[in-house]
Design a protein around this motif. Structure first.
Motif, PDB file in Angstrom:
ATOM      1  N   LEU A   4       0.854  -1.191   0.000  1.00 62.12           N
ATOM      2  CA  LEU A   4       0.000   0.000   0.000  1.00 62.12           C
ATOM      3  C   LEU A   4       0.883   1.232   0.000  1.00 62.12           C
ATOM      4  CD1 LEU A   4      -1.523  -2.176   2.257  1.00 62.12           C
ATOM      5  CD2 LEU A   4      -3.269  -0.455   1.851  1.00 62.12           C
ATOM      6  N   GLY A  47      -2.929   4.414  -0.421  1.00 59.81           N
ATOM      7  CA  GLY A  47      -3.640   3.260   0.108  1.00 59.81           C
ATOM      8  C   GLY A  47      -3.716   3.286   1.617  1.00 59.81           C
ATOM      9  N   GLU A  98      -6.381   5.589   2.641  1.00 57.29           N
ATOM     10  CA  GLU A  98      -7.717   4.992   2.539  1.00 57.29           C
ATOM     11  C   GLU A  98      -8.038   4.155   3.775  1.00 57.29           C
ATOM     12  OE1 GLU A  98     -10.265   5.361   0.558  1.00 57.29           O
ATOM     13  OE2 GLU A  98      -9.269   6.775  -0.764  1.00 57.29           O
ATOM     14  N   GLN A 127      -1.268  -1.203  -7.436  1.00 62.15           N
ATOM     15  CA  GLN A 127      -2.363  -0.243  -7.295  1.00 62.15           C
ATOM     16  C   GLN A 127      -3.672  -0.876  -6.821  1.00 62.15           C
ATOM     17  OE1 GLN A 127      -1.853   3.128  -7.875  1.00 62.15           O
ATOM     18  NE2 GLN A 127       0.274   2.475  -8.080  1.00 62.15           N
ATOM     19  N   ARG A 187      -5.275  -0.106  -3.066  1.00 63.23           N
ATOM     20  CA  ARG A 187      -5.702   1.290  -2.965  1.00 63.23           C
ATOM     21  C   ARG A 187      -6.969   1.529  -3.759  1.00 63.23           C
ATOM     22  NH1 ARG A 187      -6.976   5.582  -6.683  1.00 63.23           N
ATOM     23  NH2 ARG A 187      -6.840   7.515  -5.508  1.00 63.23           N
ATOM     24  N   HIS A 246     -10.518   2.684  -2.318  1.00 66.21           N
ATOM     25  CA  HIS A 246     -10.940   4.018  -2.742  1.00 66.21           C
ATOM     26  C   HIS A 246     -12.273   3.978  -3.473  1.00 66.21           C
ATOM     27  CE1 HIS A 246     -10.372   8.183  -3.968  1.00 66.21           C
ATOM     28  NE2 HIS A 246     -10.549   7.853  -5.235  1.00 66.21           N
TER      29      HIS A 246
END
Length: 461
Positions: free
Chosen positions: A54, A58, A61, A307, A310, A314
């Motif tokens: 992360l 991330g 989040e 990615q 995250r 998100h």
């Protein structure tokens, strides 16, 4: 199994899958006062195949979700320094701040997902484990619920205004909604192999490191329980998989990345090598009347840029924020979910292309080498590169016309005896940029093609 459900229940939302996207969606909806039932085939704590890094975005989040304290209690060290090395050049940088968070975490999924499930449950969501969804319920062209088998084998039906499929790349909800086939897909040029190592190094457990050597890429990310996650992504290999292939290919890739092998010199491998092959990045149709697909069920990027977690957190949160106020109005709900999907496409298409470039599985090009060479003495350039991974900067900020011209001039100077590789690289990049532009303005223009509302064999009201 009975043909008819033994019970019919009512909820505002049913979330299929309780991991990153599912827990983020469920916790946010529950805090908005909505009744949320989450179904998952696993019993937590439970592991899943993932490289689980992360970046600061991330971690932020997790904080927004209220899960960060529980995740940090798992003991993963804060990674405060980024290190990338290739072609004889090394670039060190710090991470950008996102909501005051300037560090990266690498947390194994068994603990991470359990913390997320506990967070969703504490927010008021009902989590039902060992439950497997078998059908979607339809009323005309609208999804109005799910049918699932509970741990005792009973068939249960839940009616809901919204069904959220947060059940991963092999999503049952996507399949039953007729959305499993992507409308945009790019196969990776890399396979992925990773293992955990017992890491006694005390002075390097705050560094997230990556190396490139030839066509190979490898990483070392310190994680929880005193371990280190080391991942390699060699060029993809076609053909059937044989027993022992993962171990052999992992070891061979480590031998081709001497600096990574040196990082692991005093470490002890723990457990088996895990693998992900035949990888493809994609966008699927992710919304329709009464249903939505956050997380990998609707959009997936190669793990080379880390990615996935995250984006799952998100866009799961954003889906819930968009849907919560309008769950009682089908017309407004459909508009909100469609707008949410279009937003994800718009915001992710640039990092999608960036990821696919890094996933090509080829040796570094002259322009890539020049980028590393320049970044060793240009802190601003290094910061932009780190910011792209952290989603605080855009890839377009790296390759501005002025910077591209400087990188091209530098590459030509260092290849002045034979500029043909640089010229070929420039031509290739221009073609790739044109193809990415066309894809963004057509396939990924933010309004994906409609998908069928149902597929043969799904239940109807």
């Amino acid at each position: 199994m009975a043909d008819f459900p033994s019970a019919v229940e009512q909820a505002d939302t049913v979330v299929v899958g309780a991991r990153c996207a599912g827990s983020a969606t469920a916790a946010t909806l529950a805090r908005a006062g909505r009744r949320v039932v989450v179904l998952d085939s696993a019993r937590f704590p439970s592991d899943t195949l993932s490289t689980h890094l992360l970046w600061p975005a991330g971690v932020a989040e997790l904080s927004r979700l209220g899960a960060l304290e529980a995740v940090e209690e798992l003991g993963a060290p804060r990674l405060t320094r980024a290190y990338a090395a290739a072609a004889g050049y090394a670039v060190a940088s710090e991470f950008p701040q996102v909501d005051g968070i300037d560090y990266t975490l690498c947390v194994r999924r068994t603990g991470l997902d359990h913390a997320l499930v506990r967070t969703a449950r504490a927010a008021g969501a009902e989590i039902r484990e060992k439950c497997r969804v078998t059908d979607l319920v339809w009323d005309g062209g609208r999804c109005t619920g799910v049918r699932y088998t509970d741990p005792g084998g009973r068939l249960v039906e839940i009616r809901a205004a919204l069904v959220v499929g947060a059940d991963g790349r092999r999503s049952t909800v996507a399949k039953l909604a007729g959305a499993l086939t992507p409308y945009e897909s790019t196969p990776s040029g890399r396979d992925c192999y990773f293992a955990y190592w017992r890491d006694p190094s005390g002075d390097r457990r705050d560094i997230a490191a990556q190396w490139r050597a030839g066509a190979d890429l490898g990483t070392a990310f310190p994680c929880d329980d005193g371990l280190l996650l080391s991942l390699v992504q060699p060029p993809a290999e076609a053909g059937p998989r044989r027993p022992g292939d993962a171990e052999q290919r992992y070891a061979a890739a480590l031998d081709r990345i001497p600096a990574l092998r040196e990082r692991l010199r005093d470490c002890e491998k723990v457990g088996r090598v895990r693998s992900a092959t035949d990888i493809a990045s994609y966008f699927r149709r992710s919304s329709g009347p009464g249903w939505a697909l956050p997380g990998d069920s609707g959009h997936f990027k190669d793990p080379v840029t880390a990615q996935g977690i995250r984006d799952a957190l998100h866009y799961g949160r954003l889906l819930a924020e968009a849907a919560a106020p309008v769950l009682d109005d089908p017309v407004r709900l459909d508009r909100a979910v469609t707008a949410w999907e279009r937003r994800r496409v718009r915001e992710c298409r640039e990092i999608y292309h960036w990821t696919n470039r890094l996933a090509r599985g080829t040796a570094m090009s002259p322009l890539e080498i020049e980028l590393y060479r320049t970044a060793t003495g240009d802190r601003a350039l290094a910061a932009i590169t780190t910011g792209i991974f952290s989603r605080t900067r855009r890839p377009a900020e790296l390759y501005t016309p002025a910077r591209t011209a400087r990188l091209t001039a530098g590459a030509l100077w260092h290849h002045r005896d034979d500029p043909r590789p640089v010229l070929a690289d420039i031509a290739h990049e221009l073609r790739r940029a044109a193809a990415e532009f066309r894809t963004s303005r057509t396939t990924l223009r933010g309004a994906p093609p409609a998908a069928p509302s149902s597929s043969p064999g799904t239940a109807t009201a």
